[in-house]
Scaffold this active site. Sequence first.
Site, PDB file in Angstrom:
ATOM      1  N   GLU A  39      29.063  35.621  36.953  1.00  0.00           N
ATOM      2  CA  GLU A  39      30.050  35.705  38.040  1.00  0.00           C
ATOM      3  C   GLU A  39      30.392  34.315  38.570  1.00  0.00           C
ATOM      4  O   GLU A  39      31.540  34.022  38.872  1.00  0.00           O
ATOM      5  CB  GLU A  39      29.529  36.588  39.189  1.00  0.00           C
ATOM      6  CG  GLU A  39      29.470  38.065  38.855  1.00  0.00           C
ATOM      7  CD  GLU A  39      30.841  38.682  38.566  1.00  0.00           C
ATOM      8  OE1 GLU A  39      31.865  38.056  38.884  1.00  0.00           O
ATOM      9  OE2 GLU A  39      30.884  39.776  37.999  1.00  0.00           O
ATOM     10  N   TYR A 122      32.104  37.654  47.633  1.00  0.00           N
ATOM     11  CA  TYR A 122      32.464  38.236  46.348  1.00  0.00           C
ATOM     12  C   TYR A 122      31.229  38.337  45.430  1.00  0.00           C
ATOM     13  O   TYR A 122      30.916  39.400  44.889  1.00  0.00           O
ATOM     14  CB  TYR A 122      33.570  37.424  45.649  1.00  0.00           C
ATOM     15  CG  TYR A 122      33.668  37.828  44.208  1.00  0.00           C
ATOM     16  CD1 TYR A 122      34.261  39.042  43.880  1.00  0.00           C
ATOM     17  CD2 TYR A 122      33.083  37.064  43.204  1.00  0.00           C
ATOM     18  CE1 TYR A 122      34.281  39.476  42.571  1.00  0.00           C
ATOM     19  CE2 TYR A 122      33.097  37.489  41.895  1.00  0.00           C
ATOM     20  CZ  TYR A 122      33.699  38.693  41.581  1.00  0.00           C
ATOM     21  OH  TYR A 122      33.694  39.128  40.291  1.00  0.00           O
ATOM     22  N   ASP A 140      37.824  39.868  44.422  1.00  0.00           N
ATOM     23  CA  ASP A 140      38.286  38.557  43.915  1.00  0.00           C
ATOM     24  C   ASP A 140      39.815  38.598  43.794  1.00  0.00           C
ATOM     25  O   ASP A 140      40.461  39.560  44.228  1.00  0.00           O
ATOM     26  CB  ASP A 140      37.607  38.224  42.577  1.00  0.00           C
ATOM     27  CG  ASP A 140      38.074  39.132  41.439  1.00  0.00           C
ATOM     28  OD1 ASP A 140      38.775  40.136  41.720  1.00  0.00           O
ATOM     29  OD2 ASP A 140      37.763  38.843  40.279  1.00  0.00           O
TER      30      ASP A 140
END
Length: 356
Positions: A39, A122, A140
């Site tokens: 991520e 996020y 996002d």
Amino acid sequence: MSEQKIKDTVPALLSWYELHARLLPWRQNPTPYRVWISEIMLQQTRIEAVIPHYHAFVTRMPNLRALAEIEETELLKFWEGLGYYSRARNLQKAAKTVLANGKEDLPETYAELLKLPGIGEYTAGAVASICFNECVPAVDGNVLRVLARLTGDDTDVLSPEGKKKFTALAKRLVPRDAAGKFNQAVMELGETVCLPNTAPKCEKCPFSEVCVAHRKGSAAELPVRKKAKKRKIELRTVLVLKTNETPARFLIHKRPQKGLLANLFEYPNVDGTLTEEKTQAFLANMGVKVNALHELETAKHVFTHIEWHMSGYFAIIETPKALPDGYCLATKEEMAQRYAIPSAFRAFTKFINSKL
Ligand code: SF4
């Protein structure tokens, strides 16, 4: 279109995801550590660029302890080409924080993840939902685009009001029993179907019957983003300096510990577009002797708020007896293996690798 209709379509989205999810390396063995690394890498970087970096990274640093203990220079080398190097430094800071707290693994809740360096809403949402199935959203840019289009809402998605509004909507939509799958499905939809600008493939979208933007034909105008401030343009002169020895070495410099591209290596460079004369004077001042300077092609690199417009010179130099602080000499192989030279200098690295 009511929010309820979007909610009612979530099961269709989850089925679509089961059928269409791409096989990505971090999805195959989704441990919290691997999901976290992926991520962070995926922020601001394309999937195709991330995949080889991801493999190399988790092979060399398979867990938090290995990440915490690696030398910073080596860590940055693994990040070379991904840009935004503070992400790598924050990964290491977070790993060190976890170990300092007497743990070997990432915390298992959104709230605890959020306390770690470099982990924002996020990333905390993504890790907590995908790995621990906590019922939290992960919003996002892809998710913002999908939500703005689904609701036909033209609130600026980058404004505090927009972020709050769309995050609250995502929160209401996340199903309690499939939070991770839902978050991944919306992201996947944004990356592969609900594409930016004029490119959404609405005919393939599970939401096509309930999507306001699709019905109104306004997808190309959404999401609304306030125009970013104009970037500042900085002129630089970059010097590719090769010694006249065998094997030849190149002069490189370690950037300061703070600021843009901190602690990374660079080819010597100075502010402004220097003439040959001024470049000769700069080199003489450093104690570097050159015979002739050869002009290189200009190059440009765009950072978030700055653009570098670079001119450059190549020269063969006598191996200096002493070097100013922060400078060192490295062969091509050493540069490739040990020193992280950011992609801002890609054009000059390419010149070295293809011509010298
Ligand atoms: S129907 Fe089209 S615009 Fe709406 S969410 Fe799907 S792909 Fe995006």
